[in-house]
Design a protein around this motif. Structure first.
Motif, PDB file in Angstrom:
ATOM      1  N   SER A  72       0.829  -1.206   0.000  1.00  0.00           N
ATOM      2  CA  SER A  72       0.000   0.000   0.000  1.00  0.00           C
ATOM      3  C   SER A  72       0.866   1.261   0.000  1.00  0.00           C
ATOM      4  O   SER A  72       0.355   2.370   0.171  1.00  0.00           O
ATOM      5  CB  SER A  72      -0.935   0.017   1.211  1.00  0.00           C
ATOM      6  N   LEU A 113      -7.039  -5.483   2.108  1.00  0.00           N
ATOM      7  CA  LEU A 113      -7.061  -4.027   2.172  1.00  0.00           C
ATOM      8  C   LEU A 113      -8.406  -3.481   1.714  1.00  0.00           C
ATOM      9  O   LEU A 113      -8.937  -2.537   2.321  1.00  0.00           O
ATOM     10  CB  LEU A 113      -5.933  -3.429   1.330  1.00  0.00           C
ATOM     11  N   GLU A 114      -8.974  -4.054   0.673  1.00  0.00           N
ATOM     12  CA  GLU A 114     -10.263  -3.583   0.191  1.00  0.00           C
ATOM     13  C   GLU A 114     -11.333  -3.719   1.276  1.00  0.00           C
ATOM     14  O   GLU A 114     -12.167  -2.827   1.472  1.00  0.00           O
ATOM     15  CB  GLU A 114     -10.682  -4.357  -1.057  1.00  0.00           C
ATOM     16  N   ARG A 162      -8.647   6.218   0.997  1.00  0.00           N
ATOM     17  CA  ARG A 162     -10.024   5.974   1.437  1.00  0.00           C
ATOM     18  C   ARG A 162     -10.194   5.962   2.953  1.00  0.00           C
ATOM     19  O   ARG A 162     -11.289   6.164   3.460  1.00  0.00           O
ATOM     20  CB  ARG A 162     -10.516   4.640   0.873  1.00  0.00           C
ATOM     21  N   ARG A 163      -9.104   5.709   3.703  1.00  0.00           N
ATOM     22  CA  ARG A 163      -9.277   5.565   5.151  1.00  0.00           C
ATOM     23  C   ARG A 163      -7.934   5.634   5.860  1.00  0.00           C
ATOM     24  O   ARG A 163      -6.894   5.304   5.285  1.00  0.00           O
ATOM     25  CB  ARG A 163      -9.985   4.237   5.464  1.00  0.00           C
ATOM     26  N   THR A 188      -4.584   5.207   3.471  1.00  0.00           N
ATOM     27  CA  THR A 188      -4.809   5.108   2.035  1.00  0.00           C
ATOM     28  C   THR A 188      -5.729   6.267   1.664  1.00  0.00           C
ATOM     29  O   THR A 188      -6.248   6.964   2.546  1.00  0.00           O
ATOM     30  CB  THR A 188      -5.468   3.766   1.663  1.00  0.00           C
ATOM     31  N   GLU A 228     -10.792  -1.125   3.958  1.00  0.00           N
ATOM     32  CA  GLU A 228     -11.155   0.217   3.507  1.00  0.00           C
ATOM     33  C   GLU A 228     -12.670   0.438   3.464  1.00  0.00           C
ATOM     34  O   GLU A 228     -13.131   1.576   3.542  1.00  0.00           O
ATOM     35  CB  GLU A 228     -10.579   0.481   2.117  1.00  0.00           C
ATOM     36  N   THR A 229     -13.429  -0.621   3.314  1.00  0.00           N
ATOM     37  CA  THR A 229     -14.862  -0.467   3.067  1.00  0.00           C
ATOM     38  C   THR A 229     -15.760  -0.962   4.200  1.00  0.00           C
ATOM     39  O   THR A 229     -16.957  -0.679   4.192  1.00  0.00           O
ATOM     40  CB  THR A 229     -15.267  -1.208   1.779  1.00  0.00           C
TER      41      THR A 229
END
Length: 446
Positions: free
Chosen positions: A38, A213-214, A91-92, A89, A217-218
């Motif tokens: 990342s 990671l996805e 996103r977060r 990242t 992040e979500t």
């Protein structure tokens, strides 16, 4: 809930998560891969890892060294202490706790997971669910970690076989459900090769779910603060006594849970006196509403006797104050805990004298059974205790509030932390209690 609260919580996307698993399951390698892929590793950090890897005779960089920072950890190749890492990242933002896998360091896992919103439990695909896997899942359930991810690691060593992953995921999910964990997200990975850690695996096309990671992040982690009862432990009393503010009296601290509003009726504990919130100041300016975990100064309409350690709560949801506490604890000190021990109990900003009245049971994490009347708890033990405090304390049940339902027991002689406690029936029902130990030493008989 007001749009102001919604906007604030939505703008600060932060996830606290912890990793756990047996020794050599690859936790530190997963964390290192996550940081490396990342692009959250500085050049000098990567250079230091490459240098340390060469000194150990390894050609490729050992990414586990990004978290195994202690010299003893590097020499033994195992994680001993909790390693915290901060990365982000687009996103977060993340606060990561890489916790030890060895049973000897279960107390360290409790430390790392106590504030986590998500736990990543690793399993070696060759070994499947083992005793330590069950132990870590039980600790995550005990600490009420809201989200659990099962990362089946080293899939490259089992030929990336889908049936191996499916069997492990089914066994773990069934066990987690018995602990009260409602949902588990299972992900097949190879931390060493990078499969499904940050980028999707090219060799496991049978898996259609998110990468690690996805998912991090979500996954939804932002709760509605107004859904929790307001709790404000007073940390400091502000009395400037200046010509401009001759009568100013403010109570500073961090909101532990819920929301506080100007004009709201509140009760001060343990005194039980009531008043109304006259003003709230956050970051030097007056606001009408504040919520956890903001640090604020609260002013009340009445001049009450309030000091550090008192708790201000909305009168509509005021907790009961008591001197008798039943709790599940994890003993973290090398010194055993026994009935009759004199301790200090720290709850939020309040510290009071207390006596351990009884230890009715010790939890066996392997099969979740209760061992009645163990007589003592030693380091890494989890058990039930009853404690009597010198002054009433307003504790919520840990199941309702991780912040105001938790406490520490401290050695009054040297200040050593003995135990991390969770009020109420945080995990399993305790066994029948034995007669409580008598405590009649002067100054501790209450």
């Amino acid at each position: 809930m007001s749009s102001t609260i919604t906007a604030h919580t939505g703008a600060t996307s932060l996830l606290r998560f912890a990793t756990a698993g047996s020794v050599d399951d690859g936790k530190s390698t997963l964390v290192g891969r996550l940081l490396h892929d990342s692009k959250s590793v500085l050049a000098d950090q990567l250079e230091a890892v490459e240098h340390a890897s060469r000194n150990r005779g390894q050609e490729a960089p050992d990414l586990a060294l990004l978290t195994d920072g202690l010299r003893a950890e590097r020499e033994q190749g195992i994680t001993i202490d909790v390693a915290y890492r901060y990365f982000a990242t687009p996103r977060r933002r993340f606060i990561l706790a890489d916790t030890p896998g060895h049973v000897q360091y279960t107390r360290n896992m409790v430390t790392g997971a106590s504030t986590a919103e998500l736990a990543v439990v690793l399993v070696d695909a060759r070994n499947g669910v083992v005793e330590q896997t069950r132990r870590h899942a039980a600790v995550a359930a005990l600490l009420r970690v809201p989200q659990v991810v099962l990362a089946v690691n080293k899939m490259d060593l089992v030929g990336y076989a889908e049936p191996v992953f499916a069997a492990i995921a089914k066994e773990f999910t069934t066990y987690a459900a018995s602990l009260g964990i409602p949902e588990v997200t299972a992900i097949p990975i190879s931390a060493l090769a990078g499969d499904n850690v940050v980028a999707p695996s090219a060799t496991m096309d049978w898996y259609g779910g998110p990468t690690v990671l996805e998912h991090l992040e979500t996954v939804p982690v932002i709760a509605d603060p107004s859904a929790d009862p307001g709790r404000f432990p007073v940390q400091y009393v502000i009395r400037p006594q200046t010509p401009e503010h001759p009568d100013y009296r403010g109570y500073a601290g961090q909101i532990a849970s819920g929301v506080l509003r100007v004009g709201e009726a509140v009760t001060v504990l343990p005194s039980g006196r009531t008043s109304t919130i006259e003003g709230i100041e956050a970051l030097g300016r007056a606001v009408d509403t504040a919520w956890a975990p903001q640090s604020v100064t609260v002013r009340l309409a009445d001049d009450l006797d309030i000091s550090r350690g008192d708790l201000i709560a909305p009168t509509a949801t005021v907790p009961a104050a008591s001197q008798d506490i039943e709790a599940t604890i994890c003993h973290v000190a090398d010194r055993p805990l026994r009935p009759g021990d004199r301790v200090l109990l720290k709850h939020t900003t309040r510290t009071v004298k207390a006596i351990v009245k009884d230890i009715p049971s010790r939890l066996t994490l392997d099969d979740l059974s209760q061992h009645p009347a163990p007589g003592e708890l030693v380091a890494n033990d989890i058990g039930r205790i009853t404690v009597r405090t010198a002054e009433p304390l307003a504790l919520d049940a840990y199941a309702d509030s991780r912040r105001t339902g938790s406490f520490l027991l401290i050695d009054p002689a040297d200040g050593t932390t003995l135990t991390a406690g969770m009020a109420g029936t945080a995990f399993a029902a305790a066994a029948e209690t034995a007669p409580a130990a008598a405590a009649d030493d002067e100054g501790w008989d209450f």
